[in-house]
Design a protein around this motif. Structure first.
Motif, short mmCIF file in Angstrom:
data_model
loop_
_atom_site.label_atom_id
_atom_site.label_comp_id
_atom_site.label_asym_id
_atom_site.label_seq_id
_atom_site.Cartn_x
_atom_site.Cartn_y
_atom_site.Cartn_z
N PRO A 21 0.83 -1.21 0.00
CA PRO A 21 0.00 0.00 0.00
C PRO A 21 0.86 1.26 0.00
O PRO A 21 0.94 1.99 0.99
N MET A 22 1.49 1.51 -1.13
CA MET A 22 2.43 2.62 -1.26
C MET A 22 1.67 3.95 -1.23
O MET A 22 0.81 4.21 -2.07
N GLY A 23 2.01 4.78 -0.25
CA GLY A 23 1.32 6.05 -0.08
C GLY A 23 1.32 6.87 -1.36
O GLY A 23 2.37 7.16 -1.92
N GLY A 24 0.14 7.23 -1.83
CA GLY A 24 0.05 8.09 -3.01
C GLY A 24 0.03 7.35 -4.32
O GLY A 24 -0.79 7.64 -5.18
N SER A 25 0.91 6.37 -4.51
CA SER A 25 1.01 5.72 -5.83
C SER A 25 0.11 4.50 -5.97
O SER A 25 -0.26 4.12 -7.08
N ALA A 26 -0.25 3.86 -4.86
CA ALA A 26 -1.17 2.72 -4.92
C ALA A 26 -2.59 3.25 -4.78
O ALA A 26 -3.22 3.14 -3.73
N GLY A 39 -4.70 -11.21 -7.10
CA GLY A 39 -3.96 -10.97 -5.88
C GLY A 39 -4.80 -10.14 -4.92
O GLY A 39 -6.01 -9.97 -5.09
N LEU A 40 -4.15 -9.59 -3.90
CA LEU A 40 -4.82 -8.71 -2.95
C LEU A 40 -4.33 -7.29 -3.15
O LEU A 40 -3.17 -6.98 -2.86
N GLY A 41 -5.19 -6.42 -3.67
CA GLY A 41 -4.84 -5.02 -3.81
C GLY A 41 -5.02 -4.30 -2.49
O GLY A 41 -6.01 -4.49 -1.79
N LEU A 42 -4.03 -3.48 -2.12
CA LEU A 42 -4.08 -2.70 -0.88
C LEU A 42 -3.91 -1.23 -1.23
O LEU A 42 -2.86 -0.82 -1.73
N LEU A 43 -4.93 -0.45 -0.97
CA LEU A 43 -4.92 0.97 -1.27
C LEU A 43 -3.92 1.69 -0.38
O LEU A 43 -3.91 1.51 0.84
N GLY A 44 -3.07 2.53 -0.98
CA GLY A 44 -2.01 3.20 -0.24
C GLY A 44 -2.43 4.54 0.31
O GLY A 44 -2.02 5.58 -0.18
N SER A 45 -3.24 4.52 1.37
CA SER A 45 -3.79 5.78 1.88
C SER A 45 -2.80 6.56 2.74
O SER A 45 -3.05 7.73 3.05
N GLU A 50 -8.19 12.71 3.69
CA GLU A 50 -9.59 12.54 3.31
C GLU A 50 -9.85 12.91 1.86
O GLU A 50 -10.65 12.25 1.17
N ALA A 51 -9.20 13.95 1.37
CA ALA A 51 -9.42 14.36 -0.02
C ALA A 51 -8.91 13.30 -0.98
O ALA A 51 -9.55 12.99 -2.00
N TRP A 52 -7.76 12.72 -0.67
CA TRP A 52 -7.20 11.67 -1.53
C TRP A 52 -8.10 10.45 -1.54
O TRP A 52 -8.40 9.88 -2.59
N LEU A 53 -8.56 10.04 -0.35
CA LEU A 53 -9.44 8.89 -0.27
C LEU A 53 -10.76 9.14 -0.99
O LEU A 53 -11.30 8.25 -1.64
N ALA A 54 -11.28 10.36 -0.88
CA ALA A 54 -12.54 10.69 -1.55
C ALA A 54 -12.40 10.58 -3.06
O ALA A 54 -13.37 10.29 -3.76
N ARG A 55 -11.21 10.80 -3.57
CA ARG A 55 -10.97 10.69 -5.00
C ARG A 55 -10.74 9.25 -5.44
O ARG A 55 -11.23 8.81 -6.47
N GLU A 56 -9.97 8.50 -4.64
CA GLU A 56 -9.54 7.17 -5.07
C GLU A 56 -10.50 6.05 -4.73
O GLU A 56 -10.58 5.06 -5.46
N LEU A 57 -11.23 6.15 -3.64
CA LEU A 57 -12.15 5.08 -3.28
C LEU A 57 -13.25 4.85 -4.32
O LEU A 57 -13.57 3.69 -4.63
N GLU A 204 -1.24 1.36 -14.24
CA GLU A 204 -2.25 1.91 -13.35
C GLU A 204 -1.68 2.70 -12.17
O GLU A 204 -2.44 3.34 -11.43
N ALA A 205 -0.38 2.66 -11.95
CA ALA A 205 0.20 3.32 -10.79
C ALA A 205 0.10 4.85 -10.90
O ALA A 205 0.22 5.41 -11.99
N LEU A 206 -0.11 5.48 -9.75
CA LEU A 206 -0.19 6.94 -9.70
C LEU A 206 1.22 7.52 -9.55
O LEU A 206 1.57 8.08 -8.50
N VAL A 207 2.02 7.39 -10.58
CA VAL A 207 3.36 7.98 -10.59
C VAL A 207 3.53 8.77 -11.87
O VAL A 207 2.90 8.47 -12.89
N ALA A 208 4.39 9.77 -11.81
CA ALA A 208 4.68 10.55 -13.01
C ALA A 208 5.38 9.68 -14.04
O ALA A 208 6.14 8.77 -13.67
#
Length: 321
Positions: A21-26, A39-45, A50-57, A204-208
């Motif tokens: 669960p890599m912060g920001g990129s997962a 596999g098991l996806g783990l959201l990197g919160s 709260e704003a990030w979770l509201a966008r990604e969830l 799918e990763a949130l990286v530049a």
């Protein structure tokens, strides 16, 4: 034949592979892709922003297709309210890393959610067992991103934790980026592997894009553990955790001079100025020692199956000898 373990049986997974669960990129898309891949996806919160979770969830819920998923937190950076809000979204698992998970165990268990605790030394492993962790992640120092300053290497650390924690399933983490690494984790007695850097280099990763290219082009000797970049960017990460990253101009200038950097506010302003001008990456480029093994940017959903197939092949080769 498939690789069935206590971990896959616990979650009903096809493969013994989990997303760190890599912060920001997962984010939601990456988490869902790993779960769809078996596999098991783990959201990197991370700190539970709260704003990030509201966008990604919503992204996650729209793409996960009913597969099990979880959410991970930096334990030192969250409070009980953060955990409670996350549990409202119905994750199958909550993973707690870096800090004392004790204050959050009752909250997670009360929701009927599987508790995953990441450990970096034997003291933390004993604490995780005492707290009743359902799954323990044993992270070695080869891992990208943050880990214990005085941690242990994955190869000798994992089997010790496996023996200590039995019958609790253990996932190996740190320096695993291909099927052979997954096979090695299973051979050490782990019930699966948790991968980070390999999944950062996926579509799918949130990286530049520049960060993804840097990982594909990177070498293990280009990575190093440091606190310099946390200090320069004003991060609140506790001093006992360093981070393995690829090279960076501020590392070259301040390597070995962490105390000087802490006492030099002008240097931290220079970091922010360079960031604003686009002279340095927006975030440090977290990468583990297995970065040499990464040479493409596949879909994470496809990657999970490929990793599992290669792991089976590696185990079969080893058994044939």
């Amino acid at each position: 034949m498939g690789l069935s373990t206590a971990f896959t049986e616990l979650f009903g997974l096809e493969h013994p592979i989990a997303l760190a669960p890599m912060g920001g990129s997962a984010g939601g898309a990456l988490t869902a892709a790993v779960s769809r891949g078996g596999g098991l996806g783990l959201l990197g919160s991370g700190n539970g922003d709260e704003a990030w979770l509201a966008r990604e969830l919503p992204v996650l819920s729209g793409e996960v297709a009913g597969r099990p998923w979880g959410i991970g937190f930096q334990t030192w950076a969250v409070d009980d309210g953060t955990i409670a809000r996350a549990l409202e979204h119905g994750p199958r698992a909550v993973m707690l890393s870096f800090g004392d998970p004790g204050p959050f165990v009752e909250r997670v268990r009360g929701a009927g959610t599987t508790l995953i605790i990441q450990v970096t030394d034997l003291e933390e492993a004993r604490r995780a067992v005492d707290l009743g962790a359902d799954v323990i992640v044993a992270q070695g120092t080869e891992a990208g991103g943050h880990g214990a300053r005085r941690g242990r290497s994955t190869l000798p650390f994992v089997p010790v934790v496996v023996d200590l924690a039995a019958p609790v399933p253990v996932l190996a983490a740190g320096g695993i980026a291909d099927g052979r690494g997954v096979a090695a984790a299973l051979a050490l007695g782990a019930a699966g592997a948790l991968l980070g850097t390999r999944f950062q280099a996926t579509s799918e990763a949130l990286v530049a894009p520049a960060t993804a290219r840097a990982i594909v082009e990177g070498r293990a000797e280009d990575t190093e553990r440091n606190r310099v970049l946390d200090i320069a960017r004003g991060s609140r990460w506790p001093a006992e955790y360093t981070a393995r990253t690829l090279g960076h101009p501020f590392l070259d200038r301040w390597r070995g001079r962490e105390d000087d950097l802490t006492a030099a506010p002008h240097a931290r302003r220079e970091y922010q100025d360079a960031l604003a001008q686009g002279d340095i990456p927006a975030l440090p480029r977290w990468a583990g020692e297995a970065v040499d093994l990464i040479d493409d940017l596949p879909s994470a959903a496809d990657l999970v199956g490929t990793l599992a197939a290669r792991a089976e092949e590696a185990l079969a080769r080893a058994g044939g000898r």
